[in-house]
Design an enzyme around this catalytic site. Sequence first.
Site, mmCIF file in Angstrom:
data_model
loop_
_atom_site.group_PDB
_atom_site.id
_atom_site.type_symbol
_atom_site.label_atom_id
_atom_site.label_comp_id
_atom_site.label_asym_id
_atom_site.label_seq_id
_atom_site.Cartn_x
_atom_site.Cartn_y
_atom_site.Cartn_z
ATOM 1 N N GLN A 281 -10.303 -14.080 0.497
ATOM 2 C CA GLN A 281 -10.620 -15.115 1.493
ATOM 3 C C GLN A 281 -9.402 -15.493 2.341
ATOM 4 O O GLN A 281 -9.316 -16.613 2.846
ATOM 5 C CB GLN A 281 -11.213 -16.350 0.804
ATOM 6 N N THR A 282 -8.471 -14.556 2.504
ATOM 7 C CA THR A 282 -7.267 -14.792 3.294
ATOM 8 C C THR A 282 -6.974 -13.529 4.100
ATOM 9 O O THR A 282 -7.190 -12.415 3.621
ATOM 10 C CB THR A 282 -6.065 -15.118 2.380
ATOM 11 N N ASP B 42 -15.604 -5.290 -0.564
ATOM 12 C CA ASP B 42 -15.186 -6.593 -0.067
ATOM 13 C C ASP B 42 -16.007 -6.905 1.179
ATOM 14 O O ASP B 42 -16.980 -6.215 1.497
ATOM 15 C CB ASP B 42 -13.678 -6.627 0.203
ATOM 16 N N THR C 207 -14.003 -25.217 1.508
ATOM 17 C CA THR C 207 -15.158 -24.318 1.492
ATOM 18 C C THR C 207 -16.469 -25.076 1.555
ATOM 19 O O THR C 207 -17.383 -24.695 2.287
ATOM 20 C CB THR C 207 -15.131 -23.452 0.208
ATOM 21 N N GLU D 236 -4.276 -8.096 -3.986
ATOM 22 C CA GLU D 236 -5.717 -8.332 -3.983
ATOM 23 C C GLU D 236 -6.052 -9.790 -4.262
ATOM 24 O O GLU D 236 -6.978 -10.356 -3.666
ATOM 25 C CB GLU D 236 -6.419 -7.420 -4.989
ATOM 26 N N TYR E 292 -14.871 -7.397 -7.945
ATOM 27 C CA TYR E 292 -14.213 -6.721 -6.820
ATOM 28 C C TYR E 292 -12.763 -6.390 -7.144
ATOM 29 O O TYR E 292 -12.311 -5.254 -6.942
ATOM 30 C CB TYR E 292 -14.262 -7.576 -5.548
ATOM 31 N N ARG F 125 0.814 -1.203 0.000
ATOM 32 C CA ARG F 125 0.000 0.000 0.000
ATOM 33 C C ARG F 125 0.852 1.260 0.000
ATOM 34 O O ARG F 125 1.834 1.358 0.734
ATOM 35 C CB ARG F 125 -0.912 -0.020 1.223
#
Length: 353
Positions: free
Chosen positions: A49-50, A144, A297, A44, A126, A27
Site C-alpha cells: 500500500q505504498t 499484487d 484507510t 515487499e 502475497y 531487485r
Amino acid sequence: MPVDSPVPIPILLLAWYDRSARRLPWRAPPGAPATDPYRVWLSEVMLQQTTVAAVGRYFAEFTQRWPSVDALAGAADEDVMAAWAGLGYYARARNLLACARTVAAAGGHFPDSEEDLRALPGVGAYTAAAIAAIAFGRRAVVVDANVERVVARLFAISTPLPAAKTAIREAAATITPDTRPGDFAQAMMDLGATICTPKRPACAICPVNGHCTAFRAGDAALYPVKSPKAVRPSRHGTTFWLESDGHVLLVRRPDKGMLGGMRALPSGPWTDADPGMAGAPAGISWRPLGNVAHVFTHFALNLAVVAGDTSDRTGDGEWWPVDDIDRAGLPTLFAKAAALAQKARIAEDEGRA
C-alpha cells in the site's frame, strides 16, 4: 481466452522484462541469481500500500542501518518505529520487528516455502509468494494490485473486486511459469506499473496485447471492475503541543491501535463528535493553533491542535527539544501538527520582536 499471438505469455513477457525491467535497489537484474531474502522481504513489506517512489529512501536507510535480518532483530523498537515514520500503516513496522526476531531466533535464515513463510509474523499470502518466487526461485502465484489489473484485462474478468480476487488468482496461476518465476512475477508488476496502468493503458506497446481479451474488445480501461466505494466516515480529535523551556512533550502510543508504538504528541480520543479538551496532559490554559486533516484507510480525521506552556515536567512521556523535532520520528499526522505548532511559534516570536 482468445489468442492472436502464438507465442506464450511467459516467453513474451520475460523477453520484454529482459529489455525493460525497472532498476530498483532491492531487485536483482533480469536473469541474475535470486536476491538476498532479507532485502526481498523488507522491500515487499515496505511496498504494501505504498508507492515505489516513496519506499526508495526508507529502504536505503534501513539497509544501511540494519544490513541483515539479525541486525534488524537486535534494533531497539523505538529506533525502528522512528525510522518507519512517514511510511504509514504502522502495524507493518511492528510486524517487521516481530518477523525479524523470529527469523533471527531460528538461525537467521528465511524459510524457502510459501507455507513456512506464511507462518512468520506479518507475512501474508502475497508476501510469502513474492519471497518464495523472487528470493528462492520457487514457482508461486504472485498477485499484487498491479498484477490484478493485468490479469483482469488479459482474461476480461467482469466480476467486481474484491469478489473477483479468487478468479484473478486462478487465472494468474494458469500463466505462471515454472522457469524464472521471480522474474515473471516482477515482470507482471512492471507491466502493470508502466504500461497496463489504471488509466489510459498503453495497450499498443504492451508485449502481451495479442493475448489480451479486453484489448481485443477495445475496453481495457474498464477492468478491473470495482465495487462502488463506501463513504469514508469523519472523526474528530485534539492534540496538545505542550512546551517547557524549549522542549515539547511527546508520548508513546499504545502498541495496539492506530499508530501503535509510535512517538506522538499527546492526543485525546478520536470520536464522531468534537471531544474538546478531553485527554489534555495538563490543566492549563490552552490556545488554539488550527486544524490538520489526515485520511486513514477507514476514516478521515480532523485534528485540532492546541498549545500551552508549563514548568511542570512530572508525569509520563519524554521532553523532546523543539528545534530537533524532525528527528523524533513522528508519524505523518503528528508531523503535520508539529509543523503547524512550529509555524505558530515562529509567528508569535516575530510578533513579540
